[in-house]
Design an enzyme around this catalytic site. Sequence first.
Site, PDB file in Angstrom:
ATOM      1  N   LYS A 125      47.583  54.095  35.142  1.00  0.00           N
ATOM      2  CA  LYS A 125      46.931  52.747  33.891  1.00  0.00           C
ATOM      3  C   LYS A 125      47.066  53.162  32.709  1.00  0.00           C
ATOM      4  O   LYS A 125      46.537  54.513  32.075  1.00  0.00           O
ATOM      5  CB  LYS A 125      46.476  52.361  34.858  1.00  0.00           C
ATOM      6  CG  LYS A 125      45.800  50.733  33.663  1.00  0.00           C
ATOM      7  CD  LYS A 125      44.514  50.138  33.716  1.00  0.00           C
ATOM      8  CE  LYS A 125      44.364  48.868  33.710  1.00  0.00           C
ATOM      9  NZ  LYS A 125      42.881  48.109  33.964  1.00  0.00           N
ATOM     10  N   SER A 133      43.520  43.238  36.058  1.00  0.00           N
ATOM     11  CA  SER A 133      44.624  44.097  35.029  1.00  0.00           C
ATOM     12  C   SER A 133      44.957  45.257  35.068  1.00  0.00           C
ATOM     13  O   SER A 133      45.817  45.415  33.903  1.00  0.00           O
ATOM     14  CB  SER A 133      43.270  44.555  33.676  1.00  0.00           C
ATOM     15  OG  SER A 133      42.537  45.251  33.996  1.00  0.00           O
ATOM     16  N   SER A 145      39.347  44.518  38.980  1.00  0.00           N
ATOM     17  CA  SER A 145      41.228  44.602  38.060  1.00  0.00           C
ATOM     18  C   SER A 145      42.052  45.604  38.846  1.00  0.00           C
ATOM     19  O   SER A 145      43.174  45.755  38.465  1.00  0.00           O
ATOM     20  CB  SER A 145      40.507  45.468  36.656  1.00  0.00           C
ATOM     21  OG  SER A 145      40.713  43.974  35.517  1.00  0.00           O
TER      22      SER A 145
END
Length: 494
Positions: free
Chosen positions: A80, A155, A179
């Site tokens: 990420k 996210s 997330s």
Amino acid sequence: MEITKLTAIELSKKIKQKELSVEEAVKATFSAIKKREPYYHSYITVNEEEALEQASKIQIAIEAGKFADSPLAGVPIAIKDNICVKGMRTTCASKILEDFIPPYNASVIERLKDAGAIILGKTNMDEFAMGSTTETSYFGATKNPWNIECIPGGSSGGSAAAVAAEEAFIALGTDTGGSIRQPSAFCGVTGIKPTYGTVSRYGLVAYASSLDQIGPIARSVSDCAATLQVISGADDKDSTCVKAASYDYVSALRSDVRGLRIGIPRGYFSEGLDAEVKKHVLEAAAFFKEQGAIVEEFDLEAVDYATPAYYVIASAEASSNLSRYDGVKYGYRTADFDGLQELYKKTRSEGFGEEVKRRMMIGSFVLSSGYYDAYYNKALKVRALIKQSFDRAFERFDIILGPTTPAAARKLGQSLFNPVKMFLGDIYTVSVNLAGLPAISLPCGLSEESSSDKSAGMPIGLQLIGKPFGEKDIIRAAYTLEQTKIYQRPKLID
């Protein structure tokens, strides 16, 4: 043999048995990325040249007998884009960090490299991890591999989409209020949010420091457990990181829930939960009961207040953490300014997106002298009550079972016009972060109904919540359920 369909553990085993090479695995993954990225947009940055160089070095090391005990040796992994990788652009999906290149690795990256993993690149996300759709990214929205008209969640939507689309075997995500778990549910993959303090946050760009935690996303419980085992452990660079008695999560991969006490919160199945989600989650509860688990309903107090408390606390911490982006030392700087105050104002106004600005404004408001007691202090009290409520529940139960999300993935654009609807999508996940608990999301079915804002055939996820440092219990239960299901995979675009 389609290399990208293997699990990470299977891939590493085949590499060690000389059935295929690390280079073949990396090339197969980048081939999938090149074919599918125009449709899914899972990545912000890819790292093919360096990944192939690393593949050659890891191959030599494996042949020399190194990494014999590593379940991730030779495995291509996505990261990420709020986790620092030395020499690789780390943007947090924001204009303000568009060209930022960290001079160091996050601790989790060092541990992955020490285990022989290959870093593929950086995945798309909601800007600064603020969002649950991956639509707030400065670099554009990620699409769900099951249906490109739908959101992948957020996210960590890029990480979940990359794993679902076979563009990575494993991906690291971060979980501040759901997330990792929510996009895992929406993309039909598995994701673990560890107990707060299990995984070092050193090198993670902070959103809300008392809530953030790094964890794995994969296509199987086994791969998640193996990755968590690699990245967990005490770290002198993170004072909140706890030294646990054991990090042997792979030993929990056994199909046996006999005698396990599972609690079902009644409040999780009330108004607002989609009927299809309720059906599939309760079917899983019935399965656990058939397998010898003790399954009972109970009332989990105070969690109804988790969402407002979470957004007050997270926004307050974000407003403080993001104050460092001012155009002075690093990141985006406005081209035209007259004086320091205008530099700050224009840099931040031009560099941050709307959702980030909204949350920073909320955070600044609740921390202001006139509203600190009315909002922030009350939110902290609610957080303490939620933690106490879970503590009481875990006196009776080993794990708690519920839905990950109120519904399957919605169509793109729905949440952007209604931020409150986006916030309420985290209703089952934020309380876990407030209490610092571990939780895993895994697929439990597919939706059948379609409407103007949702599509049929989308994955549905369930969530298993554990006691502090009780990752082994939730991994064992998740593995038991996984062994009985033949998981469908998305029909990918090639």
